[in-house]
Motif scaffolding. Structure first.
Motif, PDB file in Angstrom:
ATOM      1  N   ASP A   1      44.333 -44.539  18.186  1.00 13.07           N
ATOM      2  CA  ASP A   1      43.859 -43.995  16.903  1.00 13.07           C
ATOM      3  C   ASP A   1      44.018 -43.194  16.127  1.00 13.07           C
ATOM      4  O   ASP A   1      44.695 -42.792  15.207  1.00 13.07           O
ATOM      5  N   THR A   2      44.160 -42.204  16.479  1.00  9.81           N
ATOM      6  CA  THR A   2      44.448 -41.118  15.634  1.00  9.81           C
ATOM      7  C   THR A   2      44.948 -39.491  17.033  1.00  9.81           C
ATOM      8  O   THR A   2      44.966 -38.114  16.071  1.00  9.81           O
ATOM      9  N   ARG A   3      45.690 -39.805  17.469  1.00 15.04           N
ATOM     10  CA  ARG A   3      45.956 -38.924  18.715  1.00 15.04           C
ATOM     11  C   ARG A   3      47.696 -38.098  17.625  1.00 15.04           C
ATOM     12  O   ARG A   3      47.947 -36.891  18.190  1.00 15.04           O
ATOM     13  N   ASN A   4      48.243 -39.740  17.900  1.00 18.79           N
ATOM     14  CA  ASN A   4      49.670 -39.321  16.857  1.00 18.79           C
ATOM     15  C   ASN A   4      49.169 -38.483  15.347  1.00 18.79           C
ATOM     16  O   ASN A   4      50.195 -38.727  14.889  1.00 18.79           O
ATOM     17  N   GLY A   5      48.806 -38.037  14.957  1.00 19.33           N
ATOM     18  CA  GLY A   5      48.093 -38.148  13.374  1.00 19.33           C
ATOM     19  C   GLY A   5      46.905 -36.966  13.348  1.00 19.33           C
ATOM     20  O   GLY A   5      47.439 -35.772  13.116  1.00 19.33           O
ATOM     21  N   PHE A   6      45.897 -37.590  12.504  1.00 22.79           N
ATOM     22  CA  PHE A   6      44.701 -36.898  12.653  1.00 22.79           C
ATOM     23  C   PHE A   6      44.327 -35.781  13.598  1.00 22.79           C
ATOM     24  O   PHE A   6      44.399 -34.131  13.299  1.00 22.79           O
ATOM     25  N   THR A   7      44.413 -36.367  14.784  1.00 16.52           N
ATOM     26  CA  THR A   7      43.785 -35.431  15.844  1.00 16.52           C
ATOM     27  C   THR A   7      45.058 -34.564  16.838  1.00 16.52           C
ATOM     28  O   THR A   7      44.300 -33.205  16.551  1.00 16.52           O
ATOM     29  N   SER A   8      46.197 -34.830  16.615  1.00 15.65           N
ATOM     30  CA  SER A   8      47.249 -33.443  15.950  1.00 15.65           C
ATOM     31  C   SER A   8      47.421 -32.884  15.534  1.00 15.65           C
ATOM     32  O   SER A   8      47.715 -31.619  15.864  1.00 15.65           O
ATOM     33  N   HIS A   9      47.140 -32.998  14.657  1.00 16.81           N
ATOM     34  CA  HIS A   9      47.006 -32.326  13.188  1.00 16.81           C
ATOM     35  C   HIS A   9      45.852 -30.993  12.934  1.00 16.81           C
ATOM     36  O   HIS A   9      46.622 -30.348  12.814  1.00 16.81           O
ATOM     37  N   LEU A  10      45.431 -31.291  13.819  1.00 16.72           N
ATOM     38  CA  LEU A  10      43.655 -30.905  14.129  1.00 16.72           C
ATOM     39  C   LEU A  10      44.114 -29.498  14.710  1.00 16.72           C
ATOM     40  O   LEU A  10      43.800 -28.081  14.987  1.00 16.72           O
ATOM     41  N   PHE A  11      44.590 -30.449  16.127  1.00 15.51           N
ATOM     42  CA  PHE A  11      44.409 -29.247  17.852  1.00 15.51           C
ATOM     43  C   PHE A  11      45.189 -27.956  16.950  1.00 15.51           C
ATOM     44  O   PHE A  11      45.210 -27.147  17.191  1.00 15.51           O
ATOM     45  N   TYR A  12      46.671 -28.499  16.796  1.00 15.99           N
ATOM     46  CA  TYR A  12      47.365 -27.452  16.443  1.00 15.99           C
ATOM     47  C   TYR A  12      47.289 -26.264  15.460  1.00 15.99           C
ATOM     48  O   TYR A  12      47.791 -25.295  15.272  1.00 15.99           O
ATOM     49  N   THR A  13      46.893 -26.714  14.210  1.00 17.39           N
ATOM     50  CA  THR A  13      46.169 -26.486  12.809  1.00 17.39           C
ATOM     51  C   THR A  13      45.274 -24.893  13.565  1.00 17.39           C
ATOM     52  O   THR A  13      44.741 -24.102  13.156  1.00 17.39           O
ATOM     53  N   LEU A  14      43.915 -25.665  14.724  1.00 15.94           N
ATOM     54  CA  LEU A  14      43.026 -24.588  15.761  1.00 15.94           C
ATOM     55  C   LEU A  14      43.912 -23.484  16.133  1.00 15.94           C
ATOM     56  O   LEU A  14      43.851 -22.854  16.376  1.00 15.94           O
TER      57      LEU A  14
ATOM     58  N   VAL B   1      33.434 -34.671  17.723  1.00 15.93           N
ATOM     59  CA  VAL B   1      33.700 -35.958  17.964  1.00 15.93           C
ATOM     60  C   VAL B   1      34.401 -36.411  17.199  1.00 15.93           C
ATOM     61  O   VAL B   1      33.914 -37.223  15.451  1.00 15.93           O
ATOM     62  N   VAL B   2      35.239 -37.116  17.135  1.00 15.09           N
ATOM     63  CA  VAL B   2      36.567 -37.739  16.220  1.00 15.09           C
ATOM     64  C   VAL B   2      36.310 -39.607  16.632  1.00 15.09           C
ATOM     65  O   VAL B   2      36.653 -39.873  16.757  1.00 15.09           O
ATOM     66  N   PHE B   3      35.060 -39.803  15.452  1.00 18.02           N
ATOM     67  CA  PHE B   3      34.677 -41.491  15.650  1.00 18.02           C
ATOM     68  C   PHE B   3      35.634 -41.983  14.677  1.00 18.02           C
ATOM     69  O   PHE B   3      35.707 -41.758  13.349  1.00 18.02           O
ATOM     70  N   SER B   4      36.075 -43.227  15.274  1.00 22.51           N
ATOM     71  CA  SER B   4      37.276 -43.884  14.503  1.00 22.51           C
ATOM     72  C   SER B   4      37.132 -45.088  15.253  1.00 22.51           C
ATOM     73  O   SER B   4      36.215 -45.508  15.463  1.00 22.51           O
TER      74      SER B   4
END
Length: 213
Positions: free
Chosen positions: A73-86, A121-124
């Motif tokens: 759902d989110t690995r290649n979008g929202f979550t990866s961007h959040l990870f690298y931003t942090l 927790v990223v609920f998708s």
């Protein structure tokens, strides 16, 4: 497609890029604030944790943030961007690709959860279709209930909090599928534990992709 149509599509794309970036900025800012304001009392409580949670001992947390998410759902979008931003903000953040090759997945993930200060927790849409995600969530809420200094921050990405909290729609369908499609002994009790964790997590203050709550 005419110039008007191309301009419209460009405008829409720019809008969603701006909106997406804004949500990431807000979430990263909140996480930075939470990370920087753990009180002396909370650290004292964490130091009193039992030996069953060595990651929460007086040596402190190994990670500042743990992110639980549904990969497709989110690995290649929202979550990866959040990870690298942090990470760019020097915040020690854990995603599942941090596991060492050959490491026990469940044990490694649970250790990382216990060793993280803030549990995101990223609920998708398809989060509940993964028993791995549901087991992570149950562990996350267990750590929160122990009162050892963990903070849980739910993010609702493409789903409404009420759908997660009440387990309707895709969440209900996924849980029914897990219960009816498994011969595992004690599956009914496990599904109930997942439901309780979903209800508890979705009742916390958080963020959704449509409206910052």
């Amino acid at each position: 497609m005419g110039h008007v149509g191309e301009f419209f599509l460009t405008t829409i794309n720019d809008f969603f890029f701006f909106f997406f970036s804004f949500i990431l900025f807000v979430l990263a800012f909140v996480l930075c604030c939470c990370w920087g304001h753990i009180t002396v009392l909370e650290r004292t409580q964490a130091s009193a944790a039992s030996a069953s949670c060595p990651s929460c001992s007086d040596s402190g947390f190994r990670y500042d943030v743990f992110i639980s998410f549904r990969g497709p759902d989110t690995r290649n979008g929202f979550t990866s961007h959040l990870f690298y931003t942090l990470r760019r903000a020097k915040i020690r953040t854990f995603m599942d690709h941090e596991l060492e090759k050959g490491e026990d997945i469940a044990g490694g993930l649970f250790d990382a959860i216990e060793g993280a200060k803030i549990l995101v927790v990223v609920f998708s849409e398809n989060y509940a279709s993964s028993t791995w995600c549901l087991d992570e969530l149950a562990k996350i809420m267990e750590c929160r209930r122990r009162g050892r200094g963990h903070r849980v921050l739910p993010v609702f990405y493409g789903v409404k909090p009420v759908e997660v909290r009440r387990q309707t729609g895709r969440y209900e369908a996924a849980l029914v599928m897990h219960q009816n499609g498994s011969q595992e002994k004690g599956i009914a009790e496990k599904v109930k534990r997942w439901r309780d964790a979903l209800t508890e997590a979705a009742s916390l203050f958080g963020y959704d992709s449509d409206v910052v709550r």
